[in-house]
Design an enzyme around this catalytic site. Sequence first.
Site, PDB file in Angstrom:
ATOM      1  CB  ILE A  17      -0.905   0.082   1.253  1.00 34.73           C
ATOM      2  CG1 ILE A  17      -1.559  -1.236   1.588  1.00 34.73           C
ATOM      3  CG2 ILE A  17      -1.956   1.151   1.052  1.00 34.73           C
ATOM      4  CD1 ILE A  17      -2.304  -1.198   2.912  1.00 34.73           C
ATOM      5  N   GLY A  18       2.000   1.162   0.659  1.00 36.52           N
ATOM      6  CA  GLY A  18       2.835   2.363   0.746  1.00 36.52           C
ATOM      7  C   GLY A  18       4.108   2.053   1.508  1.00 36.52           C
ATOM      8  N   GLY A  20       7.514   4.074   3.920  1.00 38.71           N
ATOM      9  CA  GLY A  20       7.984   5.268   4.615  1.00 38.71           C
ATOM     10  C   GLY A  20       9.394   4.994   5.119  1.00 38.71           C
ATOM     11  N   GLY A  23       9.797   1.473   6.785  1.00 39.13           N
ATOM     12  CA  GLY A  23       9.659   0.212   6.052  1.00 39.13           C
ATOM     13  C   GLY A  23       8.459   0.302   5.124  1.00 39.13           C
ATOM     14  CB  VAL A  25       1.820  -0.156   4.998  1.00 38.19           C
ATOM     15  CG1 VAL A  25       0.458  -0.666   5.465  1.00 38.19           C
ATOM     16  CG2 VAL A  25       2.432   0.721   6.088  1.00 38.19           C
ATOM     17  CE  LYS A  40       4.164   2.147  10.495  1.00 36.61           C
ATOM     18  NZ  LYS A  40       3.593   3.271  11.228  1.00 36.61           N
ATOM     19  CG  ASP A 130       3.782  13.022  12.549  1.00 33.31           C
ATOM     20  OD1 ASP A 130       3.814  14.203  12.136  1.00 33.31           O
ATOM     21  OD2 ASP A 130       4.268  12.073  11.913  1.00 33.31           O
TER      22      ASP A 130
HETATM   23  O1  3AM Z   1       1.716   5.917   1.213  1.00 30.52           O
HETATM   24  P1  3AM Z   1       0.266   6.299   1.357  1.00 30.52           P
HETATM   25  O2  3AM Z   1       0.053   7.657   1.941  1.00 30.52           O
HETATM   26  O3  3AM Z   1      -0.564   6.035   0.138  1.00 30.52           O
HETATM   27  O4  3AM Z   1      -2.159   5.418   4.354  1.00 30.52           O
HETATM   28  C1  3AM Z   1      -0.951   4.852   4.718  1.00 30.52           C
HETATM   29  C2  3AM Z   1       0.164   5.190   3.745  1.00 30.52           C
HETATM   30  O5  3AM Z   1      -0.349   5.292   2.460  1.00 30.52           O
HETATM   31  C3  3AM Z   1      -1.040   3.352   4.571  1.00 30.52           C
HETATM   32  O6  3AM Z   1       0.276   2.916   4.372  1.00 30.52           O
HETATM   33  C4  3AM Z   1       1.044   3.962   3.796  1.00 30.52           C
HETATM   34  C5  3AM Z   1       2.321   4.149   4.595  1.00 30.52           C
HETATM   35  O7  3AM Z   1       2.022   4.566   5.900  1.00 30.52           O
HETATM   36  N1  3AM Z   1      -1.602   2.744   5.765  1.00 30.52           N
HETATM   37  C6  3AM Z   1      -1.054   2.730   7.004  1.00 30.52           C
HETATM   38  N2  3AM Z   1      -1.844   2.065   7.860  1.00 30.52           N
HETATM   39  C7  3AM Z   1      -2.924   1.628   7.138  1.00 30.52           C
HETATM   40  C8  3AM Z   1      -4.109   0.883   7.471  1.00 30.52           C
HETATM   41  N3  3AM Z   1      -4.329   0.448   8.726  1.00 30.52           N
HETATM   42  C9  3AM Z   1      -2.771   2.066   5.806  1.00 30.52           C
HETATM   43  N4  3AM Z   1      -3.673   1.805   4.859  1.00 30.52           N
HETATM   44  C10 3AM Z   1      -4.768   1.086   5.233  1.00 30.52           C
HETATM   45  N5  3AM Z   1      -4.982   0.642   6.485  1.00 30.52           N
END
Ligand code: 3AM
Length: 215
Positions: A17-18, A20, A23, A25, A40, A130
């Site tokens: 999904i993404g 940072g 690491g 997610v 995560k 944050d």
């Molecule tokens: O990189 P983007 O902004 O698209 O929204 C969070 C972020 O997306 C997503 O993972 C990326 C890195 O933090 N994210 C984190 N926790 C999540 C969750 N519980 C999640 N997306 C869906 N459900």
Amino acid sequence: MVSVEDPLQKYIELENIGSGAFGAVCRAFDTATGMEVAIKKINLQRPRSKVLTLNEFEVLSTKKNSNIVNYLDSYIVEEEFWLVMEYMDGGTLEDVISKAGMCEGQMAAVSRECLQGLYFLHSHRVIHRDIKSSNILIRADGSVKLGDFGLCAQLSVERCYRSSVTGTPWWMAPEVVTRQPYGPKVDIWSLGIVGLEMIEGEVLKKMKLLQWLNT
Ligand code: 3AM
């Protein structure tokens, strides 16, 4: 306490999904419950990642609330810490602002949900530190939850203020930037900036870009 079972047997990974500084997610399928989850994966070798992991684990695993992203499980997999949470299928508030825009009623509803989450955290003496649109997660059913607790601080009776400069500059309260002692109110300032994000949307993004180009 982390679970000892093998997460690779329990979850089927579906997509990233993404990512940072911590690491990545991913979205995964929980074979036991049939539910989608977000995992995560925090690389424990990266600088400060142990502190960030402990912070997030401590808050998510002990503080349950309908406006806080729901913690499900955690594992150590080789050099990574896996934090399993409910999957928020609507993405972040930042996505909503940039892709769809919001009407006044939606802004009010999101603000109320975030304030409820902050009220809960603050009543447990936790400062998030944050708050920003990319750390506010949305579900298609309309629920709004606070996420990403890596930078949060637990206050105590003896230590009711903090002074370290931490967070994301654009959203930081003046007392954080100027290294003054601060308490939970800094989250309310940041939520005010989220309000500006919701109202100004694209304008704010352009201002940030200009500021970045000038630095
Ligand atoms: O990189 P983007 O902004 O698209 O929204 C969070 C972020 O997306 C997503 O993972 C990326 C890195 O933090 N994210 C984190 N926790 C999540 C969750 N519980 C999640 N997306 C869906 N459900």
